[in-house]
Design a protein around this motif. Structure first.
Motif, PDB file in Angstrom:
ATOM      1  N   UNK A  51       0.845  -1.193   0.000  1.00  0.00           N
ATOM      2  CA  UNK A  51       0.000   0.000   0.000  1.00  0.00           C
ATOM      3  C   UNK A  51       0.878   1.240   0.000  1.00  0.00           C
ATOM      4  N   UNK A  52       0.531   2.180  -0.856  1.00  0.00           N
ATOM      5  CA  UNK A  52       1.136   3.503  -0.816  1.00  0.00           C
ATOM      6  C   UNK A  52       0.310   4.323   0.164  1.00  0.00           C
ATOM      7  N   UNK A  53       0.984   4.839   1.194  1.00  0.00           N
ATOM      8  CA  UNK A  53       0.303   5.672   2.174  1.00  0.00           C
ATOM      9  C   UNK A  53       0.812   7.103   2.074  1.00  0.00           C
ATOM     10  N   UNK A  54      -0.105   8.022   2.316  1.00  0.00           N
ATOM     11  CA  UNK A  54       0.197   9.445   2.221  1.00  0.00           C
ATOM     12  C   UNK A  54      -0.183  10.110   3.536  1.00  0.00           C
ATOM     13  N   UNK A 108      -2.102  12.262   9.420  1.00  0.00           N
ATOM     14  CA  UNK A 108      -1.894  10.834   9.685  1.00  0.00           C
ATOM     15  C   UNK A 108      -1.726  10.100   8.362  1.00  0.00           C
ATOM     16  N   UNK A 109      -0.967   9.011   8.395  1.00  0.00           N
ATOM     17  CA  UNK A 109      -0.811   8.202   7.197  1.00  0.00           C
ATOM     18  C   UNK A 109      -2.106   7.448   6.902  1.00  0.00           C
ATOM     19  N   UNK A 110      -2.468   7.412   5.620  1.00  0.00           N
ATOM     20  CA  UNK A 110      -3.633   6.658   5.162  1.00  0.00           C
ATOM     21  C   UNK A 110      -3.317   6.077   3.791  1.00  0.00           C
ATOM     22  N   UNK A 111      -3.764   4.855   3.545  1.00  0.00           N
ATOM     23  CA  UNK A 111      -3.523   4.195   2.262  1.00  0.00           C
ATOM     24  C   UNK A 111      -4.311   4.885   1.159  1.00  0.00           C
ATOM     25  N   UNK A 112      -3.641   5.134   0.029  1.00  0.00           N
ATOM     26  CA  UNK A 112      -4.314   5.747  -1.112  1.00  0.00           C
ATOM     27  C   UNK A 112      -4.260   4.861  -2.357  1.00  0.00           C
ATOM     28  N   UNK A 113      -3.466   3.766  -2.319  1.00  0.00           N
ATOM     29  CA  UNK A 113      -3.331   2.894  -3.479  1.00  0.00           C
ATOM     30  C   UNK A 113      -2.716   1.566  -3.047  1.00  0.00           C
ATOM     31  N   UNK A 114      -3.146   0.461  -3.689  1.00  0.00           N
ATOM     32  CA  UNK A 114      -2.557  -0.861  -3.445  1.00  0.00           C
ATOM     33  C   UNK A 114      -1.933  -1.382  -4.726  1.00  0.00           C
ATOM     34  N   UNK A 115      -0.745  -1.961  -4.579  1.00  0.00           N
ATOM     35  CA  UNK A 115       0.006  -2.475  -5.718  1.00  0.00           C
ATOM     36  C   UNK A 115       0.419  -3.915  -5.420  1.00  0.00           C
ATOM     37  N   UNK A 116       0.097  -4.832  -6.330  1.00  0.00           N
ATOM     38  CA  UNK A 116       0.538  -6.221  -6.211  1.00  0.00           C
ATOM     39  C   UNK A 116       1.892  -6.326  -6.897  1.00  0.00           C
ATOM     40  N   UNK A 117       2.911  -6.768  -6.156  1.00  0.00           N
ATOM     41  CA  UNK A 117       4.284  -6.795  -6.660  1.00  0.00           C
ATOM     42  C   UNK A 117       4.826  -8.218  -6.717  1.00  0.00           C
ATOM     43  N   UNK A 118       5.553  -8.507  -7.778  1.00  0.00           N
ATOM     44  CA  UNK A 118       6.236  -9.794  -7.944  1.00  0.00           C
ATOM     45  C   UNK A 118       7.654  -9.517  -8.452  1.00  0.00           C
ATOM     46  N   UNK A 119       8.631  -9.745  -7.579  1.00  0.00           N
ATOM     47  CA  UNK A 119      10.028  -9.585  -7.972  1.00  0.00           C
ATOM     48  C   UNK A 119      10.534  -8.158  -7.952  1.00  0.00           C
ATOM     49  N   UNK A 120       9.722  -7.219  -7.508  1.00  0.00           N
ATOM     50  CA  UNK A 120      10.148  -5.829  -7.378  1.00  0.00           C
ATOM     51  C   UNK A 120       9.246  -5.135  -6.370  1.00  0.00           C
ATOM     52  N   UNK A 121       9.689  -3.977  -5.880  1.00  0.00           N
ATOM     53  CA  UNK A 121       8.887  -3.199  -4.934  1.00  0.00           C
ATOM     54  C   UNK A 121       9.108  -1.721  -5.174  1.00  0.00           C
TER      55      UNK A 121
END
Length: 177
Positions: free
Chosen positions: A5-8, A94-107
Motif C-alpha cells: 500500500x502507498x500511504x500518504x 496521519x498516514x492513510x492508504x491511497x493505493x494498493x500495488x501487487x508486486x512480484x520480484x520488485x517493490x
C-alpha cells in the motif's frame, strides 16, 4: 505475491478529498523501483498506469508494469489492484492508504506526486486542480473566502494482507520525507 500500500500523510487546510483526477484518463503514478533479487534501485522514476497492461514474458498474464533489472536481468512485475482512495481531512496529519500495488520480484521504494490531483473545498464544495510537483499547493477559495492548501506531504509503503481497505499492515522502512 506481495501487496504494497502507498500511504500518504499531509496537512489539508480548508480542503478535503485529495485524489488523482481521473475524470478524463487514469493517473500516471511515478515510483522508484527496487529489484527483489539484487536490491538495486532505479535511478529514474518509472511510470505505472492502472489501465495500461503489458504481457509478462513466459506467462499468459499481464501487469501494469513489467520490467527487467538492468543489473541482474531478472524480470519483475507490478499491478495496481485498487482504484485511488481519497485522502480526506479526517486523516489530516496521519498516514492513510491511497493505493494498493501487487508486486512480484520488485517493490516501489519512493513515490513522487506530480500534477493531476484534485481537492474539494470543505465549505464551498468547489473543485480545485492540484499540482504537487513542488511538494505543496496553495490557492484561495473565492466562494468560501478562505485560503486553501496541501502541505507537509510525506509518503511511505506498507505491506498489506488485502488491497487498500485492510487496516492491518506492516510498515516498511521506506518513508519519504
Amino acid at each position: 505475491m506481495t501487496i504494497i500500500d502507498l500511504q500518504l500523510k499531509a496537512e489539508l487546510l480548508n480542503v478535503t478529498g485529495l485524489i488523482p483526477n481521473e475524470e478524463e484518463e487514469a493517473y500516471n503514478w511515478h515510483f522508484k523501483i527496487q529489484c527483489g533479487n539484487c536490491k538495486e534501485i532505479t535511478k529514474n522514476f518509472v511510470t505505472i498506469n492502472r489501465i495500461q497492461g503489458t504481457q509478462i514474458s513466459g506467462s499468459r498474464g499481464d501487469a501494469n508494469l513489467v520490467m527487467r533489472c538492468k543489473y541482474c536481468k531478472r524480470e519483475g512485475s507490478a499491478s495496481i489492484v485498487s482504484k485511488p482512495i481519497e485522502y480526506t481531512d479526517k486523516n489530516n496529519g496521519k498516514f492513510a492508504s491511497i493505493l494498493s500495488i501487487e508486486c512480484r520480484g520488485l517493490e516501489p521504494v519512493e513515490f513522487e506526486p506530480r500534477d493531476g490531483w484534485r481537492v474539494v473545498g470543505t465549505e464551498s464544495q468547489a473543485k480545485f486542480d492540484v499540482d504537487l510537483t513542488e511538494g505543496e499547493w496553495y490557492d484561495y477559495d473565492e466562494d468560501a473566502g478562505v485560503e486553501t492548501s496541501v502541505t507537509e506531504i510525506k509518503t511511505q509503503f506498507v505491506r498489506a494482507k488485502h488491497p487498500a481497505t485492510d487496516k492491518s499492515s506492516t510498515k516498511l522502512s521506506t518513508e519519504k520525507k
